[in-house]
Design an enzyme around this catalytic site. Structure first.
Site, PDB file in Angstrom:
ATOM      1  N   HIS A  43      34.005  42.400  -1.178  1.00 18.85           N
ATOM      2  CA  HIS A  43      35.388  41.932  -1.266  1.00 18.85           C
ATOM      3  C   HIS A  43      35.761  41.734  -2.723  1.00 18.85           C
ATOM      4  CE1 HIS A  43      38.535  38.747   0.244  1.00 18.85           C
ATOM      5  NE2 HIS A  43      39.084  39.761  -0.399  1.00 18.85           N
ATOM      6  N   HIS A  64      32.814  39.393  -4.515  1.00 17.89           N
ATOM      7  CA  HIS A  64      31.744  38.746  -3.758  1.00 17.89           C
ATOM      8  C   HIS A  64      31.438  39.592  -2.532  1.00 17.89           C
ATOM      9  CE1 HIS A  64      35.555  37.181  -2.114  1.00 17.89           C
ATOM     10  NE2 HIS A  64      34.929  37.234  -0.965  1.00 17.89           N
ATOM     11  N   ASP A 105      30.815  39.163   1.563  1.00 17.07           N
ATOM     12  CA  ASP A 105      30.942  38.243   2.691  1.00 17.07           C
ATOM     13  C   ASP A 105      29.927  38.591   3.766  1.00 17.07           C
ATOM     14  OD1 ASP A 105      33.227  36.476   2.008  1.00 17.07           O
ATOM     15  OD2 ASP A 105      34.331  38.370   1.914  1.00 17.07           O
ATOM     16  N   LYS A 125      42.490  56.418   0.494  1.00 17.20           N
ATOM     17  CA  LYS A 125      42.057  57.822   0.574  1.00 17.20           C
ATOM     18  C   LYS A 125      40.792  57.953   1.424  1.00 17.20           C
ATOM     19  CE  LYS A 125      45.062  59.339  -2.589  1.00 17.20           C
ATOM     20  NZ  LYS A 125      44.870  58.962  -4.011  1.00 17.20           N
TER      21      LYS A 125
END
Ligand code: MN
Length: 246
Positions: A39, A45, A47, A194
């Site tokens: 993320h 970080h 998760d 994309k």
């Protein structure tokens, strides 16, 4: 709807973010699942989400998991997430909670070690477990830190690799495996919408989302998935039913 997710929902405006609201159908599984989402928010970080009692218990691992048992990686406990969140890959709009790019970095199954229930182990502050993912395998432990950093809440845990065949002295080598396990894409491809969309793992349909994840309504990720739903019949459920009887 589990009330465990009220905190998750309160933080988000589903008219603005494309994140799941927790209302999509999730398929059954023979083992609890885990997902790690890279993320790129205010601070990058990873998760870590472990399926426990119908939700994803979640920790933000600030430096990412390390394969070196000497590395103790800070894992900040965050609110429970809905299981359909495990298929989310795309962009959270800037200015929204958690704004930034999300990649399904790893996923698979996990099991607790020992006889305690995961909920009980987490309540006590130490969960030993085994991962069987694409990138992470073997034994791990989550240990809650004794002292809160900012008074009150004890949200800080440490994520540590056990010494086993999957440990490595080059702890960060695994972080260089930097493609989505759901779509094969890089963060840049995901950020720009994309490449191929993610393949599902949690949801009861064959496609999680389009590559550019256009989920603008509060009805969750299913809103744009009518064609994918038609295609799910031949691919989903049959093996699970057979396995459940044995
Ligand atoms: Mn996050």
């Amino acid at each position: 709807m589990p009330s465990k997710l009220s905190q998750y929902r309160a933080k988000r405006d589903f008219k603005k973010t494309k994140e799941p609201s927790g209302q999509a159908r999730v398929r059954g599984a023979d083992y609890p699942r885990f997902v790690i989402q890279k993320h790129d928010a205010t601070r990058l970080h990873y998760d870590l989400r472990l399926e426990v009692d119908g939700v994803f218990k979640s920790w933000a691992v600030t430096k990412g998991p390390s394969l070196d048992p000497h590395d103790k990686r800070l894992a900040v406990e965050v609110e429970d997430h809905p299981l359909d969140y495990g298929d989310f890959e795309g962009a959270i709009p800037k200015g929204e909670y958690g704004g930034g790019t999300v990649m399904v970095w790893d996923r698979g199954f996990w099991l607790p070690e020992g006889t305690e229930s995961p909920a009980e182990a987490l309540r006590k502050g130490e969960l030993k477990f085994v991962l069987a993912g694409d990138k992470l395998q073997g034994g791990w432990v989550l240990v809650r830190m004794k002292h809160a950093r900012d008074g009150g809440k004890r949200n800080n845990w440490l994520l540590i690799k056990h010494k086993d065949a999957w440990a490595s002295s080059d702890g960060d080598a695994v972080l260089r495996k930097d493609h989505s396990v759901a779509s094969g894409r890089t963060m840049k491809q995901i950020a720009t919408g994309k490449g191929p969309g993610p393949k599902v793992f949690m949801l009861s349909r064959s496609k999680a989302a389009a590559a550019d994840a256009v989920w603008h309504s509060s009805t969750g990720p299913g809103a744009d998935a009518a064609p994918a739903r038609r295609a799910r019949k031949p691919t989903v459920h049959k093996p699970k039913r057979a396995a459940a009887k044995t």
